[in-house]
Design a protein around this motif. Structure first.
Motif, PDB file in Angstrom:
ATOM      1  N   ASN A 434       0.852  -1.192   0.000  1.00  0.00           N
ATOM      2  CA  ASN A 434       0.000   0.000   0.000  1.00  0.00           C
ATOM      3  C   ASN A 434       0.889   1.243   0.000  1.00  0.00           C
ATOM      4  O   ASN A 434       1.529   1.559   1.010  1.00  0.00           O
ATOM      5  CB  ASN A 434      -0.911   0.004   1.231  1.00  0.00           C
ATOM      6  CG  ASN A 434      -1.797   1.235   1.291  1.00  0.00           C
ATOM      7  OD1 ASN A 434      -1.837   2.040   0.353  1.00  0.00           O
ATOM      8  ND2 ASN A 434      -2.509   1.398   2.399  1.00  0.00           N
ATOM      9  N   GLU A 436       0.197   4.214   0.287  1.00  0.00           N
ATOM     10  CA  GLU A 436      -0.277   5.255   1.208  1.00  0.00           C
ATOM     11  C   GLU A 436       0.004   4.905   2.666  1.00  0.00           C
ATOM     12  O   GLU A 436      -0.238   5.723   3.564  1.00  0.00           O
ATOM     13  CB  GLU A 436      -1.788   5.449   1.026  1.00  0.00           C
ATOM     14  CG  GLU A 436      -2.211   5.810  -0.395  1.00  0.00           C
ATOM     15  CD  GLU A 436      -1.607   7.130  -0.850  1.00  0.00           C
ATOM     16  OE1 GLU A 436      -1.437   8.014   0.022  1.00  0.00           O
ATOM     17  OE2 GLU A 436      -1.294   7.265  -2.040  1.00  0.00           O
ATOM     18  N   ALA A 437       0.491   3.720   2.924  1.00  0.00           N
ATOM     19  CA  ALA A 437       0.731   3.296   4.306  1.00  0.00           C
ATOM     20  C   ALA A 437       1.834   4.118   4.951  1.00  0.00           C
ATOM     21  O   ALA A 437       2.703   4.666   4.269  1.00  0.00           O
ATOM     22  CB  ALA A 437       1.091   1.812   4.338  1.00  0.00           C
ATOM     23  N   GLN A 438       1.819   4.182   6.265  1.00  0.00           N
ATOM     24  CA  GLN A 438       2.760   5.010   7.005  1.00  0.00           C
ATOM     25  C   GLN A 438       4.209   4.557   6.799  1.00  0.00           C
ATOM     26  O   GLN A 438       5.130   5.362   6.755  1.00  0.00           O
ATOM     27  CB  GLN A 438       2.411   4.980   8.503  1.00  0.00           C
ATOM     28  CG  GLN A 438       3.213   5.977   9.332  1.00  0.00           C
ATOM     29  CD  GLN A 438       2.740   6.017  10.775  1.00  0.00           C
ATOM     30  OE1 GLN A 438       1.840   5.273  11.157  1.00  0.00           O
ATOM     31  NE2 GLN A 438       3.334   6.881  11.571  1.00  0.00           N
ATOM     32  N   ASN A 439       4.398   3.252   6.662  1.00  0.00           N
ATOM     33  CA  ASN A 439       5.757   2.718   6.508  1.00  0.00           C
ATOM     34  C   ASN A 439       6.108   2.411   5.051  1.00  0.00           C
ATOM     35  O   ASN A 439       7.033   1.640   4.774  1.00  0.00           O
ATOM     36  CB  ASN A 439       5.912   1.459   7.354  1.00  0.00           C
ATOM     37  CG  ASN A 439       5.008   0.329   6.868  1.00  0.00           C
ATOM     38  OD1 ASN A 439       4.067   0.580   6.100  1.00  0.00           O
ATOM     39  ND2 ASN A 439       5.288  -0.889   7.315  1.00  0.00           N
ATOM     40  N   ALA A 440       5.374   3.004   4.106  1.00  0.00           N
ATOM     41  CA  ALA A 440       5.580   2.704   2.688  1.00  0.00           C
ATOM     42  C   ALA A 440       7.000   3.048   2.236  1.00  0.00           C
ATOM     43  O   ALA A 440       7.654   2.272   1.530  1.00  0.00           O
ATOM     44  CB  ALA A 440       4.556   3.447   1.834  1.00  0.00           C
ATOM     45  N   ASN A 441       7.489   4.207   2.669  1.00  0.00           N
ATOM     46  CA  ASN A 441       8.820   4.638   2.238  1.00  0.00           C
ATOM     47  C   ASN A 441       9.902   3.689   2.758  1.00  0.00           C
ATOM     48  O   ASN A 441      10.856   3.366   2.035  1.00  0.00           O
ATOM     49  CB  ASN A 441       9.108   6.064   2.712  1.00  0.00           C
ATOM     50  CG  ASN A 441      10.323   6.657   2.005  1.00  0.00           C
ATOM     51  OD1 ASN A 441      10.335   6.780   0.788  1.00  0.00           O
ATOM     52  ND2 ASN A 441      11.338   7.016   2.771  1.00  0.00           N
ATOM     53  N   GLN A 442       9.737   3.218   3.987  1.00  0.00           N
ATOM     54  CA  GLN A 442      10.714   2.282   4.547  1.00  0.00           C
ATOM     55  C   GLN A 442      10.712   0.968   3.771  1.00  0.00           C
ATOM     56  O   GLN A 442      11.766   0.357   3.552  1.00  0.00           O
ATOM     57  CB  GLN A 442      10.398   2.004   6.029  1.00  0.00           C
ATOM     58  CG  GLN A 442      10.790   3.121   6.984  1.00  0.00           C
ATOM     59  CD  GLN A 442       9.913   4.361   6.833  1.00  0.00           C
ATOM     60  OE1 GLN A 442       8.730   4.247   6.476  1.00  0.00           O
ATOM     61  NE2 GLN A 442      10.485   5.535   7.087  1.00  0.00           N
TER      62      GLN A 442
END
Length: 460
Positions: A434, A436-442
């Motif tokens: 996803n 848009e998830a908070q940890n997407a960049n990680q």
């Protein structure tokens, strides 16, 4: 891999110029690269370093009258200045809008080797570096003459010890063997006679000069010609030889594109080089434009400069203190101004030993954790504490699905993706990813880390 990304790395040190290559087109990009300013203001860190013979003699006089501790401190200080100069050059490589001149300066730096370790005078090394920069796209024959008459080269190859009746052959030998013709195109007698012609050429104020008391003015025979010759005469005779274009053409192909260029290609471009009277700019233009049209990605192992500067650019890391990069390059065997010997860095497979590969993997792990790549090694040095600051790695990625994101990143960094690689990448960035998830960049950073660990990432 997108051609713009591939050739940004080949003509520079990272993917930073890929958008410029796309928007300008290759021809205009090269035009701007050739027009870059070659003049450089002398850095402030050289202010207290000896500049000429007079200051050097004064320094030596002081050394004789100094205590062992004071002598050691002077030596340490000059070594620190050398490190400052390495960091200064790396900064130029990273900040030039069109870095091809710096890439070519580094090429000449590794062709006409003269190390600080042997020369020991930072000003002469800086002047030499500037000489290579100013002539990076000029005439090979003219540059060879200027290099022979540089203080750095006559000191590095011991021509200061080459005197009538006490001949030193080092400079004469490397002029033929490594700088111009290559082994098999001259005789030992040519080396001995060339050394006689170079006898007495020693340190001068701005450049090397002949000293009458040490010259050897005998008539000699050199590569079939007989007469009383000096440095410029030797170069003129060398550049009349039939095999003169091929050694340097091969090395240019290896530096930019192929670790193992085909002999037919070396001869093809070498013949052209001779036709344009050894002018570097038209040779580079021909090589780059013709090879750009071919499918030749993955033909060269990245050198440590290309590896680390691409990584820094990809993760948008602001390396405040470039000595961190200086340290990494030294660990990887690419210590600027200090090649292991007169042959320079060999390149090719020597850039991918098991130790170097492991070091590269460790560096990727560190920077993706927001840590400087040599923090443990410099933590004891208060002067370099700035290198130990943490940072947040950033990474530009596009796409909605995992496959779209993988495609976007691999197009920028890998020359090929096989079925196994694709499965591995999809195991890192799963099908239900996803964005848009908070940890997407990680999660995407973990994918990039997996990409950097592949053998394919080491190639361009």
């Amino acid at each position: 891999m997108q051609k713009s990304s591939l050739w940004s790395l080949r003509l520079g040190f990272s993917n930073q110029q890929s958008s410029a290559i796309e928007s300008l087109g290759l021809d205009l990009f090269l035009k701007h690269s050739f027009e870059t300013n070659s003049k450089t203001i002398e850095p402030e860190f050289l202010a207290n370093s000896p500049k000429n013979i007079k200051e050097l003699r004064e320094r030596r006089k002081n050394l004789k009258a100094s205590s062992p501790e004071q002598v050691k401190e002077m030596v340490v200080q000059e070594a620190k200045i050398s490190n400052e100069m390495k960091a200064w050059w790396i900064d130029k490589m990273m900040t030039e809008k069109y870095p091809l001149r710096e890439k070519m300066t580094c090429f000449w730096h590794n062709h006409f080797v003269a190390t600080f370790q042997k020369v020991k005078v930072n000003h002469w090394i800086f002047d030499y570096n500037q000489l290579l920069r100013e002539n990076a796209f000029g005439n090979f024959k003219d540059l060879t003459k200027k290099v022979l008459k540089s203080n750095a080269m006559v000191r590095y190859l011991d021509n200061v010890d080459n005197k009538k009746g006490k001949i030193n052959e080092n400079l004469s030998r490397e002029l033929l063997e490594l700088f111009t013709l290559g082994i098999g195109n001259y005789t030992e007698e040519d080396i001995k006679n060339g050394a006689k012609a170079l006898a007495g050429l020693g340190i001068g104020e701005k450049e090397a000069m002949y000293r009458r008391n040490f010259e050897d003015n005998d008539t000699i025979t050199y590569l079939g010609k007989t007469g009383k010759f000096k440095a410029d005469d030797l170069v003129d005779i060398i550049f009349e030889q039939k095999n003169i274009p091929y050694l340097i053409t091969k090395k240019i192909l290896q530096w930019f594109i192929y670790d193992a260029p085909k002999e037919a290609l070396i001869k093809y471009y070498g013949d052209f080089f001779k036709k344009v009277n050894f002018e570097i700019q038209p040779l580079l233009t021909k090589i780059i434009t013709e090879e750009f049209a071919k499918e030749n990605a993955g033909s060269k192992i990245k050198n440590p400069l290309e590896f680390i500067l691409q990584l820094v650019d990809a993760l948008q890391i602001d390396v405040k203190n470039k000595k961190a990069i200086v340290f990494f390059l030294k660990e990887q065997g690419m210590d600027l101004f200090n090649q292991p010997n007169v042959k320079g860095w060999e390149g090719g497979k020597t850039w991918l030993t098991s130790q170097i590969y492991l070091q590269r993997q460790n560096v990727c792990d560190l920077v993706l954790q927001g840590k400087t790549f040599n923090r443990r090694s410099v933590s004891k040095d208060k002067e370099n504490e700035a290198m130990n600051l943490t940072f947040v790695p950033k990474f530009n990625w596009k796409g909605v699905t995992n496959k779209e994101i993988i495609q976007h990143i691999t197009d920028r960094f890998l020359f090929m993706v096989d079925e196994n690689n694709q499965k591995d990448f999809e195991a890192v960035l799963k099908y239900d990813f996803n964005p848009e998830a908070q940890n997407a960049n990680q999660a995407v950073l973990r994918l990039f880390n997996a990409i950097t660990k592949t053998p394919e990432f080491q190639l361009i």
